[in-house]
Write a protein that holds these residues in place. Structure first.
Motif, PDB file in Angstrom:
ATOM      1  N   ARG A  34       0.828  -1.213   0.000  1.00 47.47           N
ATOM      2  CA  ARG A  34       0.000   0.000   0.000  1.00 47.47           C
ATOM      3  C   ARG A  34       0.860   1.259   0.000  1.00 47.47           C
ATOM      4  O   ARG A  34       0.602   2.214  -0.737  1.00 47.47           O
ATOM      5  CB  ARG A  34      -0.932  -0.010   1.216  1.00 47.47           C
ATOM      6  CG  ARG A  34      -2.372  -0.167   0.864  1.00 47.47           C
ATOM      7  CD  ARG A  34      -3.349   0.049   2.006  1.00 47.47           C
ATOM      8  NE  ARG A  34      -2.866   0.878   3.090  1.00 47.47           N
ATOM      9  CZ  ARG A  34      -2.837   0.515   4.375  1.00 47.47           C
ATOM     10  NH1 ARG A  34      -3.276  -0.658   4.734  1.00 47.47           N
ATOM     11  NH2 ARG A  34      -2.389   1.331   5.296  1.00 47.47           N
ATOM     12  N   GLU A  35       1.885   1.280   0.841  1.00 46.28           N
ATOM     13  CA  GLU A  35       2.760   2.455   0.946  1.00 46.28           C
ATOM     14  C   GLU A  35       3.530   2.684  -0.359  1.00 46.28           C
ATOM     15  O   GLU A  35       3.688   3.829  -0.792  1.00 46.28           O
ATOM     16  CB  GLU A  35       3.743   2.299   2.113  1.00 46.28           C
ATOM     17  CG  GLU A  35       3.080   2.344   3.477  1.00 46.28           C
ATOM     18  CD  GLU A  35       2.378   3.661   3.767  1.00 46.28           C
ATOM     19  OE1 GLU A  35       2.908   4.730   3.389  1.00 46.28           O
ATOM     20  OE2 GLU A  35       1.275   3.625   4.351  1.00 46.28           O
ATOM     21  N   ILE A  36       4.002   1.615  -0.964  1.00 47.87           N
ATOM     22  CA  ILE A  36       4.737   1.757  -2.223  1.00 47.87           C
ATOM     23  C   ILE A  36       3.802   2.282  -3.316  1.00 47.87           C
ATOM     24  O   ILE A  36       4.173   3.185  -4.080  1.00 47.87           O
ATOM     25  CB  ILE A  36       5.408   0.424  -2.625  1.00 47.87           C
ATOM     26  CG1 ILE A  36       6.561   0.111  -1.656  1.00 47.87           C
ATOM     27  CG2 ILE A  36       5.914   0.480  -4.070  1.00 47.87           C
ATOM     28  CD1 ILE A  36       7.193  -1.250  -1.853  1.00 47.87           C
ATOM     29  N   MET A  37       2.606   1.749  -3.393  1.00 46.49           N
ATOM     30  CA  MET A  37       1.656   2.221  -4.404  1.00 46.49           C
ATOM     31  C   MET A  37       1.303   3.695  -4.179  1.00 46.49           C
ATOM     32  O   MET A  37       1.180   4.462  -5.136  1.00 46.49           O
ATOM     33  CB  MET A  37       0.371   1.379  -4.404  1.00 46.49           C
ATOM     34  CG  MET A  37       0.559  -0.042  -4.920  1.00 46.49           C
ATOM     35  SD  MET A  37       1.216  -0.129  -6.598  1.00 46.49           S
ATOM     36  CE  MET A  37       2.897  -0.596  -6.296  1.00 46.49           C
ATOM     37  N   GLN A  38       1.177   4.108  -2.927  1.00 50.56           N
ATOM     38  CA  GLN A  38       0.905   5.523  -2.620  1.00 50.56           C
ATOM     39  C   GLN A  38       2.076   6.397  -3.044  1.00 50.56           C
ATOM     40  O   GLN A  38       1.874   7.527  -3.477  1.00 50.56           O
ATOM     41  CB  GLN A  38       0.620   5.717  -1.131  1.00 50.56           C
ATOM     42  CG  GLN A  38      -0.816   5.414  -0.754  1.00 50.56           C
ATOM     43  CD  GLN A  38      -1.080   5.769   0.700  1.00 50.56           C
ATOM     44  OE1 GLN A  38      -0.657   5.058   1.597  1.00 50.56           O
ATOM     45  NE2 GLN A  38      -1.766   6.872   0.911  1.00 50.56           N
ATOM     46  N   ALA A  39       3.288   5.893  -2.919  1.00 50.25           N
ATOM     47  CA  ALA A  39       4.467   6.653  -3.326  1.00 50.25           C
ATOM     48  C   ALA A  39       4.501   6.808  -4.849  1.00 50.25           C
ATOM     49  O   ALA A  39       4.892   7.862  -5.364  1.00 50.25           O
ATOM     50  CB  ALA A  39       5.742   5.967  -2.828  1.00 50.25           C
ATOM     51  N   TYR A  40       4.111   5.780  -5.571  1.00 49.55           N
ATOM     52  CA  TYR A  40       4.128   5.826  -7.028  1.00 49.55           C
ATOM     53  C   TYR A  40       3.062   6.762  -7.597  1.00 49.55           C
ATOM     54  O   TYR A  40       3.284   7.403  -8.627  1.00 49.55           O
ATOM     55  CB  TYR A  40       3.913   4.420  -7.622  1.00 49.55           C
ATOM     56  CG  TYR A  40       5.185   3.661  -7.865  1.00 49.55           C
ATOM     57  CD1 TYR A  40       5.942   3.879  -9.017  1.00 49.55           C
ATOM     58  CD2 TYR A  40       5.633   2.704  -6.962  1.00 49.55           C
ATOM     59  CE1 TYR A  40       7.111   3.165  -9.254  1.00 49.55           C
ATOM     60  CE2 TYR A  40       6.804   1.998  -7.191  1.00 49.55           C
ATOM     61  CZ  TYR A  40       7.539   2.236  -8.329  1.00 49.55           C
ATOM     62  OH  TYR A  40       8.696   1.544  -8.560  1.00 49.55           O
ATOM     63  N   ARG A  41       1.895   6.818  -6.970  1.00 48.52           N
ATOM     64  CA  ARG A  41       0.750   7.524  -7.548  1.00 48.52           C
ATOM     65  C   ARG A  41       1.070   8.960  -7.989  1.00 48.52           C
ATOM     66  O   ARG A  41       0.890   9.286  -9.168  1.00 48.52           O
ATOM     67  CB  ARG A  41      -0.440   7.493  -6.581  1.00 48.52           C
ATOM     68  CG  ARG A  41      -1.748   7.919  -7.239  1.00 48.52           C
ATOM     69  CD  ARG A  41      -2.961   7.609  -6.380  1.00 48.52           C
ATOM     70  NE  ARG A  41      -3.169   6.173  -6.298  1.00 48.52           N
ATOM     71  CZ  ARG A  41      -3.067   5.448  -5.174  1.00 48.52           C
ATOM     72  NH1 ARG A  41      -2.803   6.005  -4.034  1.00 48.52           N
ATOM     73  NH2 ARG A  41      -3.264   4.147  -5.202  1.00 48.52           N
ATOM     74  N   PRO A  42       1.572   9.840  -7.117  1.00 46.77           N
ATOM     75  CA  PRO A  42       1.812  11.220  -7.578  1.00 46.77           C
ATOM     76  C   PRO A  42       2.934  11.323  -8.616  1.00 46.77           C
ATOM     77  O   PRO A  42       2.879  12.166  -9.517  1.00 46.77           O
ATOM     78  CB  PRO A  42       2.177  11.974  -6.299  1.00 46.77           C
ATOM     79  CG  PRO A  42       2.590  10.938  -5.319  1.00 46.77           C
ATOM     80  CD  PRO A  42       1.857   9.678  -5.699  1.00 46.77           C
ATOM     81  N   ILE A  43       3.916  10.456  -8.511  1.00 49.08           N
ATOM     82  CA  ILE A  43       5.038  10.473  -9.460  1.00 49.08           C
ATOM     83  C   ILE A  43       4.551  10.054 -10.846  1.00 49.08           C
ATOM     84  O   ILE A  43       4.884  10.682 -11.854  1.00 49.08           O
ATOM     85  CB  ILE A  43       6.180   9.557  -8.952  1.00 49.08           C
ATOM     86  CG1 ILE A  43       6.763  10.135  -7.656  1.00 49.08           C
ATOM     87  CG2 ILE A  43       7.253   9.373 -10.016  1.00 49.08           C
ATOM     88  CD1 ILE A  43       7.664   9.194  -6.890  1.00 49.08           C
ATOM     89  N   LEU A  44       3.733   9.007 -10.900  1.00 49.63           N
ATOM     90  CA  LEU A  44       3.213   8.541 -12.180  1.00 49.63           C
ATOM     91  C   LEU A  44       2.150   9.476 -12.742  1.00 49.63           C
ATOM     92  O   LEU A  44       2.014   9.599 -13.967  1.00 49.63           O
ATOM     93  CB  LEU A  44       2.680   7.115 -12.059  1.00 49.63           C
ATOM     94  CG  LEU A  44       3.744   6.055 -11.776  1.00 49.63           C
ATOM     95  CD1 LEU A  44       3.101   4.684 -11.620  1.00 49.63           C
ATOM     96  CD2 LEU A  44       4.816   6.036 -12.853  1.00 49.63           C
ATOM     97  N   ASN A  45       1.425  10.166 -11.861  1.00 49.35           N
ATOM     98  CA  ASN A  45       0.437  11.154 -12.328  1.00 49.35           C
ATOM     99  C   ASN A  45       1.118  12.227 -13.172  1.00 49.35           C
ATOM    100  O   ASN A  45       0.545  12.726 -14.137  1.00 49.35           O
ATOM    101  CB  ASN A  45      -0.301  11.813 -11.158  1.00 49.35           C
ATOM    102  CG  ASN A  45      -1.425  10.949 -10.630  1.00 49.35           C
ATOM    103  OD1 ASN A  45      -1.867   9.997 -11.279  1.00 49.35           O
ATOM    104  ND2 ASN A  45      -1.895  11.269  -9.437  1.00 49.35           N
ATOM    105  N   GLU A  46       2.346  12.569 -12.812  1.00 52.26           N
ATOM    106  CA  GLU A  46       3.084  13.591 -13.551  1.00 52.26           C
ATOM    107  C   GLU A  46       3.360  13.189 -14.995  1.00 52.26           C
ATOM    108  O   GLU A  46       3.479  14.053 -15.871  1.00 52.26           O
ATOM    109  CB  GLU A  46       4.415  13.906 -12.857  1.00 52.26           C
ATOM    110  CG  GLU A  46       4.269  14.665 -11.568  1.00 52.26           C
ATOM    111  CD  GLU A  46       5.613  14.948 -10.901  1.00 52.26           C
ATOM    112  OE1 GLU A  46       6.638  15.025 -11.611  1.00 52.26           O
ATOM    113  OE2 GLU A  46       5.612  15.089  -9.664  1.00 52.26           O
ATOM    114  N   ILE A  47       3.463  11.890 -15.244  1.00 48.15           N
ATOM    115  CA  ILE A  47       3.685  11.435 -16.626  1.00 48.15           C
ATOM    116  C   ILE A  47       2.418  10.815 -17.224  1.00 48.15           C
ATOM    117  O   ILE A  47       2.440  10.278 -18.334  1.00 48.15           O
ATOM    118  CB  ILE A  47       4.895  10.467 -16.746  1.00 48.15           C
ATOM    119  CG1 ILE A  47       4.712   9.202 -15.912  1.00 48.15           C
ATOM    120  CG2 ILE A  47       6.184  11.181 -16.396  1.00 48.15           C
ATOM    121  CD1 ILE A  47       5.786   8.145 -16.163  1.00 48.15           C
TER     122      ILE A  47
END
Length: 142
Positions: free
Chosen positions: A20-33
């Motif tokens: 869950r924590e890893i997916m939360q970390a990815y979300r804003p970073i991937l939203n940028e692309i």
């Protein structure tokens, strides 16, 4: 005697929270692309080896066709890839990256380092965690 049913003793709970924590970390970073996590791993697989069939990609990503097909349709609608039926066998669908799909790799190149920073892990810690995770997956898959 120690109570082995305590939540803080459970590997499954620790892995669940970590996921869950890893997916939360990815979300804003991937939203940028402009990608979701499943789209990101799909693109990574295609950057590594382009011109795959849907079945080959499904094996690599460990996703079934029912999950993969809508994902590929969304990536195709964003013009990152094209899907074409094989001339030899109409049942086989080939996937090729478009120029825009190849260009996205450059935009995504910052993602791994941003994840390390977000999770506050050193590259060595990340590699150790990945190695242990791979070891467990390989033993389970045998």
């Amino acid at each position: 005697m120690e109570d082995l049913l305590k939540l803080d003793k459970q590997l499954c709970f620790s892995v669940y929270v970590l996921h869950r924590e890893i997916m939360q970390a990815y979300r804003p970073i991937l939203n940028e692309i402009g990608l979701t996590y499943p789209q990101y791993i799909t693109m990574m697989a295609l950057w590594e080896k382009d011109d795959l069939t849907v079945n080959q990609l499904g094996e690599i990503l460990q996703l079934d066709n029912g999950t993969l097909t809508p994902l590929l349709k969304r990536l195709e609608s964003k013009s990152y890839l094209s899907r074409t039926r094989s001339k030899d066998d109409e049942r086989v669908v080939k996937i090729q990256l478009t120029e825009k799909g190849h260009q996205l790799k450059e935009k995504a190149s910052c993602v791994p380092m941003q994840i390390l920073e977000s999770l506050q892990l050193s590259p060595e810690d990340m590699q150790q965690l990945k190695s242990l995770s791979d070891k467990v997956i390989n033993k389970i898959s045998q």
